[in-house]
Design a protein around this motif. Structure first.
Motif, PDB file in Angstrom:
ATOM      1  N   ASP A 185      25.959 -77.825   7.649  1.00  0.00           N
ATOM      2  CA  ASP A 185      24.746 -78.297   6.997  1.00  0.00           C
ATOM      3  C   ASP A 185      25.011 -79.656   6.329  1.00  0.00           C
ATOM      4  O   ASP A 185      25.996 -79.809   5.602  1.00  0.00           O
ATOM      5  N   PRO A 186      24.172 -80.654   6.570  1.00  0.00           N
ATOM      6  CA  PRO A 186      24.397 -81.966   5.960  1.00  0.00           C
ATOM      7  C   PRO A 186      24.464 -81.931   4.431  1.00  0.00           C
ATOM      8  O   PRO A 186      25.252 -82.656   3.829  1.00  0.00           O
ATOM      9  N   ALA A 187      23.673 -81.079   3.796  1.00  0.00           N
ATOM     10  CA  ALA A 187      23.717 -80.990   2.334  1.00  0.00           C
ATOM     11  C   ALA A 187      25.063 -80.443   1.865  1.00  0.00           C
ATOM     12  O   ALA A 187      25.624 -80.914   0.866  1.00  0.00           O
ATOM     13  N   PHE A 188      25.599 -79.453   2.586  1.00  0.00           N
ATOM     14  CA  PHE A 188      26.909 -78.903   2.239  1.00  0.00           C
ATOM     15  C   PHE A 188      27.996 -79.958   2.437  1.00  0.00           C
ATOM     16  O   PHE A 188      28.881 -80.127   1.587  1.00  0.00           O
ATOM     17  N   LEU A 189      27.939 -80.673   3.548  1.00  0.00           N
ATOM     18  CA  LEU A 189      28.942 -81.709   3.817  1.00  0.00           C
ATOM     19  C   LEU A 189      28.861 -82.831   2.787  1.00  0.00           C
ATOM     20  O   LEU A 189      29.890 -83.351   2.343  1.00  0.00           O
ATOM     21  N   VAL A 231      31.072 -77.080 -10.100  1.00  0.00           N
ATOM     22  CA  VAL A 231      32.207 -76.957  -9.183  1.00  0.00           C
ATOM     23  C   VAL A 231      32.690 -75.520  -9.058  1.00  0.00           C
ATOM     24  O   VAL A 231      33.745 -75.262  -8.479  1.00  0.00           O
ATOM     25  N   SER A 232      31.908 -74.577  -9.570  1.00  0.00           N
ATOM     26  CA  SER A 232      32.379 -73.194  -9.579  1.00  0.00           C
ATOM     27  C   SER A 232      32.170 -72.467  -8.253  1.00  0.00           C
ATOM     28  O   SER A 232      32.798 -71.441  -8.015  1.00  0.00           O
ATOM     29  N   ALA A 233      31.329 -72.969  -7.382  1.00  0.00           N
ATOM     30  CA  ALA A 233      30.973 -72.234  -6.167  1.00  0.00           C
ATOM     31  C   ALA A 233      31.992 -72.369  -5.044  1.00  0.00           C
ATOM     32  O   ALA A 233      31.856 -71.709  -4.020  1.00  0.00           O
ATOM     33  N   SER A 234      33.018 -73.175  -5.198  1.00  0.00           N
ATOM     34  CA  SER A 234      33.988 -73.404  -4.133  1.00  0.00           C
ATOM     35  C   SER A 234      35.404 -73.251  -4.680  1.00  0.00           C
ATOM     36  O   SER A 234      35.735 -73.777  -5.745  1.00  0.00           O
ATOM     37  N   ARG A 235      36.256 -72.552  -3.944  1.00  0.00           N
ATOM     38  CA  ARG A 235      37.632 -72.340  -4.380  1.00  0.00           C
ATOM     39  C   ARG A 235      38.380 -73.668  -4.514  1.00  0.00           C
ATOM     40  O   ARG A 235      39.129 -73.883  -5.470  1.00  0.00           O
ATOM     41  N   ALA A 272      27.821 -82.524  -0.355  1.00  0.00           N
ATOM     42  CA  ALA A 272      28.372 -81.994  -1.613  1.00  0.00           C
ATOM     43  C   ALA A 272      29.881 -81.864  -1.540  1.00  0.00           C
ATOM     44  O   ALA A 272      30.578 -82.034  -2.542  1.00  0.00           O
ATOM     45  N   THR A 273      30.415 -81.592  -0.348  1.00  0.00           N
ATOM     46  CA  THR A 273      31.856 -81.443  -0.197  1.00  0.00           C
ATOM     47  C   THR A 273      32.581 -82.777  -0.214  1.00  0.00           C
ATOM     48  O   THR A 273      33.579 -82.936  -0.918  1.00  0.00           O
ATOM     49  N   PHE A 274      32.091 -83.744   0.528  1.00  0.00           N
ATOM     50  CA  PHE A 274      32.820 -84.997   0.692  1.00  0.00           C
ATOM     51  C   PHE A 274      32.351 -86.108  -0.229  1.00  0.00           C
ATOM     52  O   PHE A 274      32.982 -87.165  -0.289  1.00  0.00           O
ATOM     53  N   ARG A 323      38.867 -83.590  -3.147  1.00  0.00           N
ATOM     54  CA  ARG A 323      39.214 -82.735  -4.289  1.00  0.00           C
ATOM     55  C   ARG A 323      40.055 -83.502  -5.306  1.00  0.00           C
ATOM     56  O   ARG A 323      39.926 -83.299  -6.509  1.00  0.00           O
ATOM     57  N   HIS A 324      40.891 -84.403  -4.836  1.00  0.00           N
ATOM     58  CA  HIS A 324      41.676 -85.215  -5.771  1.00  0.00           C
ATOM     59  C   HIS A 324      40.768 -86.168  -6.542  1.00  0.00           C
ATOM     60  O   HIS A 324      40.956 -86.373  -7.743  1.00  0.00           O
ATOM     61  N   ARG A 325      39.787 -86.742  -5.880  1.00  0.00           N
ATOM     62  CA  ARG A 325      38.807 -87.583  -6.578  1.00  0.00           C
ATOM     63  C   ARG A 325      38.051 -86.766  -7.619  1.00  0.00           C
ATOM     64  O   ARG A 325      37.787 -87.231  -8.724  1.00  0.00           O
ATOM     65  N   GLU A 326      37.689 -85.543  -7.236  1.00  0.00           N
ATOM     66  CA  GLU A 326      36.975 -84.681  -8.165  1.00  0.00           C
ATOM     67  C   GLU A 326      37.857 -84.303  -9.353  1.00  0.00           C
ATOM     68  O   GLU A 326      37.388 -84.238 -10.487  1.00  0.00           O
ATOM     69  N   TYR A 327      39.126 -84.050  -9.086  1.00  0.00           N
ATOM     70  CA  TYR A 327      40.083 -83.764 -10.158  1.00  0.00           C
ATOM     71  C   TYR A 327      40.115 -84.913 -11.164  1.00  0.00           C
ATOM     72  O   TYR A 327      40.048 -84.702 -12.369  1.00  0.00           O
ATOM     73  N   ARG A 328      40.189 -86.141 -10.663  1.00  0.00           N
ATOM     74  CA  ARG A 328      40.236 -87.306 -11.559  1.00  0.00           C
ATOM     75  C   ARG A 328      38.941 -87.434 -12.360  1.00  0.00           C
ATOM     76  O   ARG A 328      38.960 -87.749 -13.549  1.00  0.00           O
ATOM     77  N   ARG A 329      37.808 -87.164 -11.722  1.00  0.00           N
ATOM     78  CA  ARG A 329      36.512 -87.244 -12.407  1.00  0.00           C
ATOM     79  C   ARG A 329      36.418 -86.198 -13.509  1.00  0.00           C
ATOM     80  O   ARG A 329      36.029 -86.510 -14.651  1.00  0.00           O
ATOM     81  N   ILE A 330      36.786 -84.963 -13.194  1.00  0.00           N
ATOM     82  CA  ILE A 330      36.709 -83.894 -14.195  1.00  0.00           C
ATOM     83  C   ILE A 330      37.718 -84.132 -15.305  1.00  0.00           C
ATOM     84  O   ILE A 330      37.424 -83.889 -16.482  1.00  0.00           O
TER      85      ILE A 330
END
Length: 171
Positions: free
Chosen positions: A158-162, A107-111, A164-166, A83-90
């Motif tokens: 689910d591998p696709a969920f993992l 990124v709207s589908a996850s809190r 997208a998450t990581f 999430r910190h990496r994503e914060y920097r990207r956004i």
């Protein structure tokens, strides 16, 4: 005698500010990871006490849930790091191109992802627009689980969920 002030208080202040920044970017994973660490350490300590007293079976039975709680804590820490990496990207995207709803839609589908996006928007001066965007999509503070996992909780594995998450931002 050296009249220069010590760098230690400044270093402590910067470290404290960095830790608070991390918690602002990903509050849910860090809170969950902290609680999991405390529970796992407590159960693990009790397990070690029982093993030291000779109650091998009881100690071994408690070691399993302690390992599970500590594993959950590591998973939460990995999620918070992502999430910190994503914060920097956004934040880079918002700095470069300004606010566009299409940047925040993925990124709207996850809190956790929404929290990271809102932190980036706050840093770049677009917080009110981002907050209104997520609110217009129907998200409120109590929407904690990712949308895909509300329908089917087994999607956490689910591998696709993992992926997208990581690996945020990767196709």
């Amino acid at each position: 005698m050296n009249a220069r002030p010590s760098a230690l208080p400044r270093l402590r202040a910067r470290a404290r500010a960095f830790v608070f920044h991390l918690f602002r970017v990903a509050p849910l994973p860090y809170a969950t990871g902290s609680v999991s660490t405390l529970v796992g350490a407590g159960i693990g300590g009790l397990s070690l006490e029982l093993l030291a007293e000779g109650a091998v079976i009881a100690g071994a039975c408690l070691a399993l849930p302690a390992t599970g709680w500590l594993g959950l804590a590591l998973l939460c820490l990995a999620d918070a790091w992502c999430r910190h990496r994503e914060y920097r990207r956004i934040k880079r995207m918002l700095d470069r191109w300004g606010f566009h709803p299409r940047m925040l839609a993925p990124v709207s589908a996850s809190r956790c992802q929404r929290d990271a996006a809102l932190a980036a928007a706050r840093q770049t001066g677009h917080h009110s627009k981002a907050h209104i965007f997520f609110r217009d999509l129907g998200y409120r503070w109590y929407h904690l689980l990712p949308d895909r996992c509300v329908d089917n909780p087994l999607r956490f594995f689910d591998p696709a969920f993992l992926r997208a998450t990581f690996l945020p931002g990767k196709g």
